[in-house]
Scaffold this motif. Structure first.
Motif, PDB file in Angstrom:
ATOM      1  N   ARG A  32       0.757  -1.120   0.016  1.00 53.92           N
ATOM      2  CA  ARG A  32      -0.039  -0.123   0.084  1.00 53.92           C
ATOM      3  C   ARG A  32       0.814   1.138  -0.018  1.00 53.92           C
ATOM      4  O   ARG A  32       0.562   2.299  -0.473  1.00 53.92           O
ATOM      5  CB  ARG A  32      -0.995   0.030   1.211  1.00 53.92           C
ATOM      6  N   ASP A  33       2.034   1.098   0.680  1.00 55.26           N
ATOM      7  CA  ASP A  33       2.702   2.285   0.726  1.00 55.26           C
ATOM      8  C   ASP A  33       3.566   2.410  -0.810  1.00 55.26           C
ATOM      9  O   ASP A  33       3.534   3.564  -1.279  1.00 55.26           O
ATOM     10  CB  ASP A  33       3.890   2.175   1.705  1.00 55.26           C
ATOM     11  N   GLU A  34       3.972   1.374  -1.261  1.00 60.21           N
ATOM     12  CA  GLU A  34       4.830   1.422  -2.606  1.00 60.21           C
ATOM     13  C   GLU A  34       3.681   1.964  -3.776  1.00 60.21           C
ATOM     14  O   GLU A  34       3.965   2.636  -4.523  1.00 60.21           O
ATOM     15  CB  GLU A  34       5.159   0.171  -2.997  1.00 60.21           C
ATOM     16  N   LEU A  35       2.325   1.360  -3.657  1.00 63.28           N
ATOM     17  CA  LEU A  35       1.614   1.564  -4.740  1.00 63.28           C
ATOM     18  C   LEU A  35       0.259   1.849  -4.141  1.00 63.28           C
ATOM     19  O   LEU A  35      -0.703   1.055  -4.074  1.00 63.28           O
ATOM     20  CB  LEU A  35       1.294   0.215  -5.598  1.00 63.28           C
ATOM     21  N   PRO A  36       0.188   3.075  -3.744  1.00 65.82           N
ATOM     22  CA  PRO A  36      -1.235   3.542  -2.949  1.00 65.82           C
ATOM     23  C   PRO A  36      -2.426   3.447  -3.596  1.00 65.82           C
ATOM     24  O   PRO A  36      -3.404   3.421  -3.291  1.00 65.82           O
ATOM     25  CB  PRO A  36      -0.909   4.915  -2.503  1.00 65.82           C
ATOM     26  N   GLU A  37      -2.192   3.702  -5.102  1.00 68.68           N
ATOM     27  CA  GLU A  37      -3.619   3.756  -5.915  1.00 68.68           C
ATOM     28  C   GLU A  37      -3.849   2.249  -6.372  1.00 68.68           C
ATOM     29  O   GLU A  37      -4.777   2.176  -7.133  1.00 68.68           O
ATOM     30  CB  GLU A  37      -3.245   4.624  -7.391  1.00 68.68           C
ATOM     31  N   ALA A  38      -3.003   0.989  -6.168  1.00 65.39           N
ATOM     32  CA  ALA A  38      -3.320  -0.130  -6.229  1.00 65.39           C
ATOM     33  C   ALA A  38      -4.886  -0.691  -5.818  1.00 65.39           C
ATOM     34  O   ALA A  38      -5.279  -0.102  -4.383  1.00 65.39           O
ATOM     35  CB  ALA A  38      -2.277  -1.107  -5.777  1.00 65.39           C
ATOM     36  N   VAL A  39      -5.700  -1.236  -6.331  1.00 65.42           N
ATOM     37  CA  VAL A  39      -6.875  -1.798  -5.824  1.00 65.42           C
ATOM     38  C   VAL A  39      -6.621  -3.101  -5.063  1.00 65.42           C
ATOM     39  O   VAL A  39      -6.027  -4.153  -5.569  1.00 65.42           O
ATOM     40  CB  VAL A  39      -7.977  -2.149  -6.993  1.00 65.42           C
ATOM     41  N   GLU A  40      -7.218  -3.036  -3.875  1.00 67.63           N
ATOM     42  CA  GLU A  40      -7.102  -4.155  -2.901  1.00 67.63           C
ATOM     43  C   GLU A  40      -8.296  -4.784  -2.772  1.00 67.63           C
ATOM     44  O   GLU A  40      -9.443  -4.320  -2.665  1.00 67.63           O
ATOM     45  CB  GLU A  40      -6.620  -3.441  -1.766  1.00 67.63           C
ATOM     46  N   SER A  41      -8.121  -6.029  -3.157  1.00 66.95           N
ATOM     47  CA  SER A  41      -9.447  -7.046  -2.910  1.00 66.95           C
ATOM     48  C   SER A  41      -9.202  -8.442  -2.615  1.00 66.95           C
ATOM     49  O   SER A  41      -7.916  -8.842  -2.331  1.00 66.95           O
ATOM     50  CB  SER A  41     -10.026  -6.993  -4.494  1.00 66.95           C
ATOM     51  N   ILE A  42     -10.108  -9.322  -2.376  1.00 72.57           N
ATOM     52  CA  ILE A  42      -9.836 -10.746  -2.175  1.00 72.57           C
ATOM     53  C   ILE A  42     -10.417 -11.525  -3.490  1.00 72.57           C
ATOM     54  O   ILE A  42     -11.353 -11.324  -3.862  1.00 72.57           O
ATOM     55  CB  ILE A  42     -11.042 -11.220  -1.023  1.00 72.57           C
ATOM     56  N   LYS A  43      -9.456 -12.007  -3.971  1.00 68.78           N
ATOM     57  CA  LYS A  43      -9.526 -13.018  -5.078  1.00 68.78           C
ATOM     58  C   LYS A  43      -8.904 -14.350  -4.755  1.00 68.78           C
ATOM     59  O   LYS A  43      -7.904 -14.561  -4.167  1.00 68.78           O
ATOM     60  CB  LYS A  43      -8.686 -12.464  -6.386  1.00 68.78           C
ATOM     61  N   TYR A  44      -9.703 -15.313  -5.056  1.00 68.45           N
ATOM     62  CA  TYR A  44      -9.592 -16.859  -4.730  1.00 68.45           C
ATOM     63  C   TYR A  44      -9.229 -16.849  -3.060  1.00 68.45           C
ATOM     64  O   TYR A  44      -8.491 -17.726  -2.767  1.00 68.45           O
ATOM     65  CB  TYR A  44      -8.361 -17.182  -5.408  1.00 68.45           C
ATOM     66  N   GLY A  45      -9.839 -16.159  -2.633  1.00 67.00           N
ATOM     67  CA  GLY A  45      -9.862 -16.362  -0.986  1.00 67.00           C
ATOM     68  C   GLY A  45      -8.509 -15.474  -0.427  1.00 67.00           C
ATOM     69  O   GLY A  45      -8.642 -15.747   0.761  1.00 67.00           O
ATOM     70  N   ILE A  46      -7.722 -15.023  -1.032  1.00 68.71           N
ATOM     71  CA  ILE A  46      -6.618 -14.388  -0.605  1.00 68.71           C
ATOM     72  C   ILE A  46      -6.572 -12.770  -1.057  1.00 68.71           C
ATOM     73  O   ILE A  46      -7.110 -12.441  -2.134  1.00 68.71           O
ATOM     74  CB  ILE A  46      -5.088 -14.992  -0.856  1.00 68.71           C
ATOM     75  N   PRO A  47      -5.728 -12.056  -0.211  1.00 65.47           N
ATOM     76  CA  PRO A  47      -5.596 -10.604  -0.446  1.00 65.47           C
ATOM     77  C   PRO A  47      -4.814 -10.521  -1.830  1.00 65.47           C
ATOM     78  O   PRO A  47      -3.943 -11.100  -2.243  1.00 65.47           O
ATOM     79  CB  PRO A  47      -4.811 -10.054   0.545  1.00 65.47           C
ATOM     80  N   THR A  48      -5.557  -9.458  -2.650  1.00 59.47           N
ATOM     81  CA  THR A  48      -4.826  -9.346  -3.922  1.00 59.47           C
ATOM     82  C   THR A  48      -4.858  -8.014  -4.430  1.00 59.47           C
ATOM     83  O   THR A  48      -5.691  -7.075  -3.963  1.00 59.47           O
ATOM     84  CB  THR A  48      -5.649 -10.239  -5.266  1.00 59.47           C
ATOM     85  N   TYR A  49      -3.613  -7.379  -5.222  1.00 59.22           N
ATOM     86  CA  TYR A  49      -3.553  -6.068  -5.445  1.00 59.22           C
ATOM     87  C   TYR A  49      -3.386  -6.000  -7.079  1.00 59.22           C
ATOM     88  O   TYR A  49      -2.656  -6.854  -7.533  1.00 59.22           O
ATOM     89  CB  TYR A  49      -2.185  -5.553  -4.916  1.00 59.22           C
ATOM     90  N   LYS A  50      -4.032  -4.958  -7.537  1.00 59.95           N
ATOM     91  CA  LYS A  50      -4.042  -4.873  -9.038  1.00 59.95           C
ATOM     92  C   LYS A  50      -3.846  -3.226  -9.145  1.00 59.95           C
ATOM     93  O   LYS A  50      -4.377  -2.485  -8.634  1.00 59.95           O
ATOM     94  CB  LYS A  50      -5.571  -5.409  -9.621  1.00 59.95           C
ATOM     95  N   LEU A  51      -3.023  -3.257 -10.343  1.00 60.78           N
ATOM     96  CA  LEU A  51      -2.816  -1.671 -10.866  1.00 60.78           C
ATOM     97  C   LEU A  51      -2.469  -1.969 -12.407  1.00 60.78           C
ATOM     98  O   LEU A  51      -1.348  -2.386 -12.415  1.00 60.78           O
ATOM     99  CB  LEU A  51      -1.588  -1.216  -9.998  1.00 60.78           C
ATOM    100  N   ASP A  52      -3.257  -1.536 -13.203  1.00 60.87           N
ATOM    101  CA  ASP A  52      -3.284  -1.994 -14.623  1.00 60.87           C
ATOM    102  C   ASP A  52      -3.041  -3.431 -14.710  1.00 60.87           C
ATOM    103  O   ASP A  52      -2.229  -3.720 -15.853  1.00 60.87           O
ATOM    104  CB  ASP A  52      -2.037  -1.113 -15.302  1.00 60.87           C
TER     105      ASP A  52
END
Length: 124
Positions: A32-52
């Motif tokens: 979150r510090d490195e990529l504050p604009e990344a979207v945080e979600s749960i995918k396949y039951g685990i925390p996942t981060y997406k940015l483009d």
């Protein structure tokens, strides 16, 4: 059967032992510090981060934690010596987190790669 967590906070609240929870909370903070604009979600039951596109996921398991930065693992093979590596996954003990500098470099590399890919697809 317990319902899957809907948020990363819910996921972390269910992680045991506490050392695994602390390790994953640390990964979350770094991402979150490195990529504050990344979207945080749960995918396949685990925390996942997406940015483009996909950046990384992480999870706690009975005997280890895992960090999933995808194929970026191969670009950091030298830095990852000593860890158990499985096709885009890094496994490590609950109480021995990956170095902050390594996690930052890996998530930044994934985000930069996604940006290049997005830019190339717009240009074409």
């Amino acid at each position: 059967m317990k319902p899957a967590p809907a948020t990363v906070d819910e996921y972390l609240a269910g992680v045991t032992p506490s050392s695994a929870c602390e390790t994953l909370a640390g990964l979350r903070a770094i991402i979150r510090d490195e990529l504050p604009e990344a979207v945080e979600s749960i995918k396949y039951g685990i925390p996942t981060y997406k940015l483009d596109g996909f950046v990384a996921s992480f999870g706690a398991y009975k005997n280890h934690c895992s960090f999933f930065p995808g194929h970026t693992v191969r670009d950091f093979s030298e830095e990852l010596k000593g860890y158990k590596i499985l096709k885009g996954t890094i496994q490590f003990p609950h109480d021995k987190p990956l170095s902050e500098a390594l996690v930052r470099a890996m998530v930044r590399a994934r985000a930069d790669e996604n940006l290049v890919t997005r830019t190339e697809s717009v240009v074409q």
